[in-house]
Design an enzyme around this catalytic site. Structure first.
Site, PDB file in Angstrom:
ATOM      1  N   ALA A 103       1.194   1.520   6.651  1.00 36.13           N
ATOM      2  CA  ALA A 103       0.258   1.847   5.751  1.00 36.13           C
ATOM      3  C   ALA A 103       0.729   1.036   4.376  1.00 36.13           C
ATOM      4  CB  ALA A 103      -0.067   3.371   5.172  1.00 36.13           C
ATOM      5  N   ARG A 150       1.373   2.078   1.411  1.00 35.08           N
ATOM      6  CA  ARG A 150       2.246   2.786   0.470  1.00 35.08           C
ATOM      7  C   ARG A 150       3.866   2.633   1.096  1.00 35.08           C
ATOM      8  NH1 ARG A 150      -0.842   6.368   3.675  1.00 35.08           N
ATOM      9  NH2 ARG A 150       0.177   7.650   5.425  1.00 35.08           N
ATOM     10  N   TYR A 151       3.927   2.057   2.395  1.00 40.96           N
ATOM     11  CA  TYR A 151       5.376   1.968   2.931  1.00 40.96           C
ATOM     12  C   TYR A 151       5.847   0.559   2.966  1.00 40.96           C
ATOM     13  CZ  TYR A 151       4.235   6.420   5.095  1.00 40.96           C
ATOM     14  OH  TYR A 151       3.761   7.782   5.376  1.00 40.96           O
ATOM     15  N   THR A 152       4.919  -0.427   2.995  1.00 38.81           N
ATOM     16  CA  THR A 152       5.223  -1.738   3.234  1.00 38.81           C
ATOM     17  C   THR A 152       5.587  -2.293   1.777  1.00 38.81           C
ATOM     18  OG1 THR A 152       3.056  -2.769   3.209  1.00 38.81           O
ATOM     19  CG2 THR A 152       3.981  -2.326   5.178  1.00 38.81           C
TER      20      THR A 152
END
Length: 751
Positions: free
Chosen positions: A124, A126-128
């Site tokens: 997602a 929000r992680y990368t």
């Protein structure tokens, strides 16, 4: 003039549903085509891609910057420029970051951005984390230099570039796919060095043809080492028309007896390929494969191991089958559809694409130079004012201190412009102290030289073309790399047939007098001793392998092919041949053949004509068979005679007791026909069945020939046969008394 829509009593417009639906559909179609699905020839980007790249540059996420969360970029993109779903914008961003999807990625990603096996497995947003790749500078480098038009964003609060000032033909480099309304695009990626070389050639030779450009740009170049196996002539046809298809094939090698696949076609999943092979193994369609392994890792991104059952397995044939039946070989559609410089979508050939892009690039460079010239002239104008201020600095200070409105006073006193006066007034005191005549004049000289250079460039098409050529070569040197997808000529892949995949077990095929067929395992059975229906009996047999077809020859001279692996067992009474083939009414079967396709046979009619053929030439693909032997009027088909590899003679005998032996080489080798005359027999006697051949055989030098006449038989060999030798087509010599009515002839069994 257009008609004014009718209104009702409340002032509401009344529009026909058909007109409203038509306009709404057309508006939607044009929106999807121009603002969603198709790339522009200028920068090669769709609007969402362009907005992502621009938003990242505005956030300061250049190649040397620190990574930032992808959610930050996506938020800016959908909040400022692209009012659509965040997942759609993020997926477009992911695609530009995947090195296995983009030949020259525009985004440098940190984290899980998917894999070649599953491109949709990315984490997602929000992680990368992400930033622009170095190559993106080739699209953004000239953005603030007056090179492109700016348009309001969706809510009119910000401006965004209508296009990016691309320094390379990005529409060909990264390619794209898209589906619009009534049209689609499939542009494959290409190698930067090759595309630049073709563009430079077109710049030097404006009338260059597609063939000339293809000398520099061989073919597409995908982000994989798999081979492009489409012939170069077909690739050039694609570039000439803008449409076609390409084929890619995986790379493989032998390693300690195993087959190792080291590169897969573009956007092919290794897990999917292994699954396809495993399905064939479970269905027993790959008996020659023992095991599969996926040994892919970070050092070897693609390493699929196929383990053959033995070293005798033909690796080339096995891989040819896998290429034909799995995604180890894939076809890709090419449709060079894009929005041109005229703002209209069209499918364009290669030369048109490069000409339009060079026109776009020329206009971009011209605007850049003009913008720079204006900046130089503006600066020179200010320097003139600064020089006046330096030479009269005390008076300037006095005017500023004493005048209520110093600007008009400066203009009136020194004859300078308002712009120059404003620049003097905005100078800080510390800068006034630093104003040195030498520095001002040095900068003036440098800018005057630059102005002169810019004037020459803008005033000469040749100089401008030279500059564009130099810049293109510099970009190719900076961002170019070697071709990854080799262009190789390969034979067409062929899948194993059902027969080839079967085991080659020995079988004996038996045909009865009434036309019933069956097969027995092995070669040691007695066909005459099998059970037959009442009134039926044994007629023909052939010995071969279960993966070899049987060929039947009927009384009309037609040949039929029957698969033997699924024949009924000899334990029963078989099945009628008419269920598998469609012979003419009244035809009976005179020959049954099995063996290798290159095995030779002698086909002859009892009218005295025949020829040499092979079993492969007799095989037919349809139920009606094929015409093999043409019969003279009144003649019948003789049983085919096997020709051993070392046979050199042909023996033919007639019912009148005549025997002729002649060299085998005197008969022609044919696939079908009447053949040549074997023995001279008058046609009238054949029609009346007064004289005809009773048999033909092929002899080796040491073979013995047995003549049968009723219960008598005569064996001839060596010098005895020499008495009957002659030229093909003769009448032959009479046999001894007692054999004037010959029934048949045969080879003596070797002891």
């Amino acid at each position: 003039m257009s008609e004014t829509p009718a209104t009702d009593a409340d002032g509401v417009e009344q529009i026909a549903l058909r007109d409203y639906a038509e306009k709404a559909y057309l508006d939607y179609s044009m929106y999807v085509i121009l603002d969603r699905a198709l790339p522009h020839i200028g920068d090669g980007l769709k609007p969402v891609q362009r907005r992502i790249v621009y938003a990242m540059s505005e956030l300061g996420l250049k190649a040397g910057a620190k990574f930032k969360k992808s959610a930050r970029t996506v938020g800016d993109v959908i909040g400022k420029f692209h009012p659509h779903g965040d997942s759609a914008a993020y997926e477009a961003m992911v695609l530009m970051a995947q090195s296995f999807s983009y030949r020259y990625p525009l985004v440098d990603g940190q984290g899980n951005w998917g894999s070649a096996d599953d491109p949709k497995s990315f984490a997602a947003m929000r992680y990368t984390e992400s930033r622009l790749a170095a190559y993106a500078e080739a699209l953004l480098g000239e953005l603030g230099q007056g090179t492109v038009d700016w348009v309001p964003n969706f809510d009119g609060t910000l401006d965004e570039p209508a296009l990016l000032p691309a320094q390379v033909p990005n529409v060909l480099l990264n390619g794209t796919t898209g589906i619009a309304v009534g049209m689609a695009t499939d542009i494959p990626p290409h190698n930067l060095r090759e595309v630049i070389a073709a563009a430079v050639h077109l710049l030097d030779s404006p009338r260059a043809t597609v063939d000339a450009l293809c000398e520099h740009m061989l073919a597409p170049d995908y982000p994989t080492e798999a081979e492009i196996i489409t012939p170069l002539a077909d690739i050039r046809a694609i570039y000439a028309t803008g449409r076609g298809s390409l084929r890619m094939r995986a790379l493989w090698e032998r390693e300690n007896g195993d087959i190792v696949v080291t590169a897969l076609p573009y956007q092919t999943s290794g897990a999917r390929v292994l699954e396809q092979i495993a399905q064939q193994m479970q269905a027993r369609k790959l008996p020659m494969v023992a095991d599969l392994r996926d040994e892919s890792d970070h050092e070897s991104p693609t390493r699929l191991v196929i383990v053959p059952r033995s070293n005798r397995v033909d690796g080339d044939a096995l891989m040819s089958h896998l290429f034909a039946s799995t995604d180890l070989e894939r076809s890709y559609r090419v449709n060079l559809n894009m929005i041109g410089t005229d703002g209209r979508p069209a499918v364009k050939p290669l030369d048109v694409i490069l000409r339009e892009w060079l026109a776009f690039r020329t206009e971009t460079v011209r605007r850049r130079l003009q913008h720079r010239l204006e900046r130089v002239l503006s600066r020179l104008h200010l320097l003139e004012g600064y020089l006046v201020a330096y030479l009269n600095i005390d008076e300037v200070i006095h005017i500023i201190r004493t005048e209520d409105k110093p600007k008009p006073a400066l203009v009136q006193r020194f004859g300078i412009t308002e712009v120059q006066a404003e620049a003097i007034l905005e100078l800080k005191l510390r800068n006034l102290a630093k104003l040195e005549e030498m520095k001002i004049r040095t900068e003036q000289n440098e800018l005057e030289a630059e102005r002169e250079k810019l004037d020459k460039l803008l005033g000469s098409e040749a100089r401008l073309k030279t500059l564009i050529r130099k810049e293109l070569l510099a970009v190719a040197e900076q961002y170019g790399d070697d071709r990854r997808s080799p262009v190789v000529q390969r034979e067409e892949a062929r899948a194993f047939s059902e027969v080839e995949l079967m085991s080659a077990d020995p079988i004996t095929v038996v045909v009865s007098e009434k036309g019933w067929i069956r097969a027995a395992k092995g070669h040691d059975i007695d066909p005459a001793g099998l059970s037959y229906k009442s009134g039926d009996g044994f007629k023909l047999e052939a010995r071969g392998r279960s993966n070899q077809p049987a060929v039947l020859l009927d009384s009309t001279g037609r040949a039929y092919t029957i698969a033997t692996h699924n024949l009924p067992s000899a334990r029963g009474q078989g099945e009628p041949l008419t269920g598998r083939i469609s012979p003419p009414s009244g035809a009976v079967f005179n020959g049954l053949l099995m063996g290798d396709t290159d095995r030779r046979y002698l086909l002859a009619s009892d009218g005295g004509y025949g020829f040499v053929t092979t079993l492969g030439d007799l095989q037919a693909k349809n139920r009606a068979g094929k015409a093999a032997l043409t019969l003279p009027r009144g003649a019948h088909v003789l049983p085919p005679a096997v020709i051993e590899s070392d046979a050199t003679w042909v023996a033919a005998a007639s019912n009148e007791g005549r025997l002729l032996v002649f060299p085998l080489q005197e008969l022609p080798v044919l696939a079908r026909g009447k053949g040549n005359k074997i023995m001279s027999i008058p046609g009238a006697r054949v029609e009346k069945r007064e004289e005809y051949l009773v048999g033909v055989v092929a002899l080796r030098d040491d073979d013995a020939l047995v003549i049968h006449a009723g219960k008598r038989h005569l064996t001839l060999k060596g010098t005895e046969l020499a008495h009957y030798r002659g030229e093909r087509g003769r009448r032959g010599n009479k046999l001894p008394r007692g054999f004037q009515r010959t029934d048949r002839i045969a080879l003596a069994t070797r002891g």
